[in-house]
Write an enzyme that holds these catalytic residues in place. Structure first.
Site, short mmCIF file in Angstrom:
data_model
loop_
_atom_site.label_atom_id
_atom_site.label_comp_id
_atom_site.label_asym_id
_atom_site.label_seq_id
_atom_site.Cartn_x
_atom_site.Cartn_y
_atom_site.Cartn_z
N PHE A 111 0.82 -1.23 0.00
CA PHE A 111 0.00 0.00 0.00
C PHE A 111 0.84 1.27 0.00
O PHE A 111 0.35 2.35 -0.31
CB PHE A 111 -0.99 -0.01 1.17
CG PHE A 111 -0.58 0.80 2.36
CD1 PHE A 111 0.27 0.30 3.32
CD2 PHE A 111 -1.06 2.10 2.52
CE1 PHE A 111 0.65 1.05 4.41
CE2 PHE A 111 -0.68 2.86 3.62
CZ PHE A 111 0.17 2.34 4.57
N LYS A 112 2.13 1.15 0.31
CA LYS A 112 3.00 2.32 0.30
C LYS A 112 3.01 3.01 -1.07
O LYS A 112 3.24 4.20 -1.18
CB LYS A 112 4.43 1.93 0.68
CG LYS A 112 4.59 1.25 2.03
CD LYS A 112 4.18 2.14 3.18
CE LYS A 112 4.64 1.59 4.54
NZ LYS A 112 3.94 0.37 4.95
N ASP A 113 2.76 2.22 -2.13
CA ASP A 113 2.73 2.81 -3.48
C ASP A 113 1.62 3.85 -3.63
O ASP A 113 1.73 4.75 -4.46
CB ASP A 113 2.49 1.72 -4.53
CG ASP A 113 3.68 0.78 -4.68
OD1 ASP A 113 4.82 1.25 -4.59
OD2 ASP A 113 3.45 -0.43 -4.89
#
Ligand SMILES: *Cc1c(COP(=O)(O)O)cnc(C)c1O
Length: 495
Positions: A111-113
């Site tokens: 989810f960091k993207d």
């Protein structure tokens, strides 16, 4: 109206959004927060038909008021493009009991993207707006996923260099391989002999190092942060909660204004804080369930009002949540103290001196939207197995922690409110833990054998991010002791 930002530890100095993004962390060690949280005030009937990019613009323009429409739309267009493997960007997977908001369709399959594909563009735009001349050096500590997402986001971005510190023995084999094979003339990856908290504390120390700052300035460079302490990461994360709610409304899953609970697998408290900001904007979010693994410092905090990091640091199969100092909690403390910067500063001082603090009853009473829960290693593995057997859907261990905590919460509270679980990583990123949870006999197989087996099991094609590292050469092999972090940074930067 222009929205300005101040440090959680000092309200008197205000900065524009672009300056807050550039600086990353305030000079007093505090985190930048908006003076107020803007209202969304938009009809869901409009929102439900918007693309992810359009939703992103509507949310972000309310926070980043010194970016022009053209600048912001340009950042959004460059961020949320074909790097994502679905045009929905954040699709929802429905099982019988619950909806999973899949936040792992970007370049590095975590989810960091969602935030790190836009941060480099926000940062370089901010640098241009503020006539920053020299190079921006991104200094980042990672528990596994931020590192790769930041490296991918900043790779060969002109005017930037990025240095990532990761705990040498604290990340999954695939996470490590993803980082140490990173290409790009401006990327540096360094392992440390310590855990994530050591890396994060070390990085924060470097940010506060006046002598180093002077040397950097003289050499025409300045630091910024890609960690979720940067407000430029928090704001893009609010978007997917608004988008998720609007899509559920559009699909007839919820009625207009109906509360939606969210369950978030939590480490540094950035993702769940974004959900809380979305709620403050007016999105009808009900309960916010904060899910922890065995490092359940946040669970204890919500139970008792006491935050205590003095405990054993446990390595788990959900390494991105192996954290004892959740940085973004400071932003929540600021809000629940009635934006009392003095109180916030005092609590943070106590935390750094004694490793613990207790909030007063007034602050506790403002936490009623939150619930804490945790899942042990055994419970997490069992949840992966259960969901796979019942529906064929394969969860990664972080999402499984959240899914398990949701089951426990629902059982104990009887709360049947519609619920969205933030699904934070592709199971391919944690293939070994996932496959061993599904069936013990996979324990004897090699990492990439398991990747192929997972493809067969899940029916979901091996993501590009995994194919790329199968045969990629290792390009970074530096490992240092924690006290050597400053020296290695100076060496990399030629100071
Ligand atoms: C970073 C991360 C988390 C924790 O998110 P925070 O914003 O730090 O609370 C959970 N799951 C995965 C897969 C992550 O990469």
């Amino acid at each position: 109206m222009e929205l300005l930002y101040n440090s959680t530890r000092n309200k008197s100095e205000k900065l524009t959004a672009s300056m807050a993004i550039l600086k990353g962390l305030a000079e007093d060690g505090g985190l930048f927060v908006p003076e107020w949280i803007p209202k969304l005030s938009m009809d869901l009937d409009l929102l439900k038909d918007m693309s992810y990019q359009e939703t992103a613009y509507e949310v972000m323009r309310r926070f980043l008021t010194d970016f022009t429409e053209e600048e912001l739309k340009d950042c959004i267009r460059r961020a949320y493009d074909e790097k994502f493997d679905t045009p929905e960007i954040a699709p929802i997977h429905k099982t019988e009991d619950v909806c999973y908001l899949e936040l792992f369709h970007g370049a590095t399959i975590a989810f960091k993207d969602m935030a790190l594909s836009i941060l480099p563009h926000l940062l370089t735009t901010a640098a241009r707006k503020n006539q920053v001349k020299g190079d921006i050096v991104i200094l980042t500590a990672t528990s596994g996923d931020t590192g790769k997402a930041a490296l991918a986001g900043f790779q060969d971005v002109e005017g930037t260099r990025i240095i990532v510190f990761y705990p040498k023995n604290g990340v999954s084999p695939i996470q490590e391989k993803q980082m140490v094979t990173q290409k790009g003339g401006n990327t540096y990856v360094v392992g440390i002999r310590g855990n994530f908290d050591d890396a994060q504390t070390g990085v924060k120390k470097l940010f506060g190092d006046k002598e180093l700052q002077r040397e950097m300035e003289a050499a025409g460079m300045q630091f910024s942060s890609a960690n979720s302490i940067n407000i430029g990461r928090l704001v893009p994360q609010i978007v997917y909660y608004v988008y998720g709610y609007a899509k559920l409304y559009g699909a007839g899953e919820i009625k207009k204004g109906e509360p939606l609970n969210v369950v978030v697998p939590t480490g540094n408290f950035g993702n769940i804080l974004a959900a809380y900001y979305a709620k403050q904007m007016g999105l009808p979010i009900g309960k916010l369930v904060c899910a922890s693994n065995d490092n359940k410092v946040l669970y204890d905090f919500f139970q008792t009002g006491c935050y205590d990091r003095n405990r054993e640091f446990i390595l788990t199969t959900s390494p991105s949540m192996d954290i004892l100092i959740s940085s973004n909690l400071e932003r929540l403390l600021y809000l629940i103290s009635g934006e009392d910067d003095g109180k916030d500063a005092a609590l943070m001082k106590e935390l750094s001196e004694t490793g613990r603090y207790r909030i007063d009853d007034g602050m506790r009473s403002r936490l009623s939207d939150f619930r804490g829960g945790f899942a042990t290693e055994e419970e997490t593995a069992k949840e992966i197995r259960r969901v796979y057997r019942e529906s064929g859907y394969v969860l990664d261990p972080h999402t499984a922690v959240a899914s398990c905590v949701y089951g426990k919460y629902r059982g104990e509270s009887g709360d049947e409110t519609k619920t969205l679980i933030a699904s934070t990583a592709s199971p391919y990123k944690f293939t070994r833990s996932v496959m061993e949870a599904v069936d013990e006999r996979y324990a004897s197989k090699g990492d990439f054998e398991l990747v192929d087996e997972l493809e067969r099991l899940s029916g979901i094609r091996v993501p590009k991010a995994i194919e790329e590292i199968r045969t990629a050469p290792v390009l970074h092999d530096t490992v240092v002791e924690v006290p050597e972090m400053k020296d290695i940074v100076k060496k990399i930067l030629g100071l």
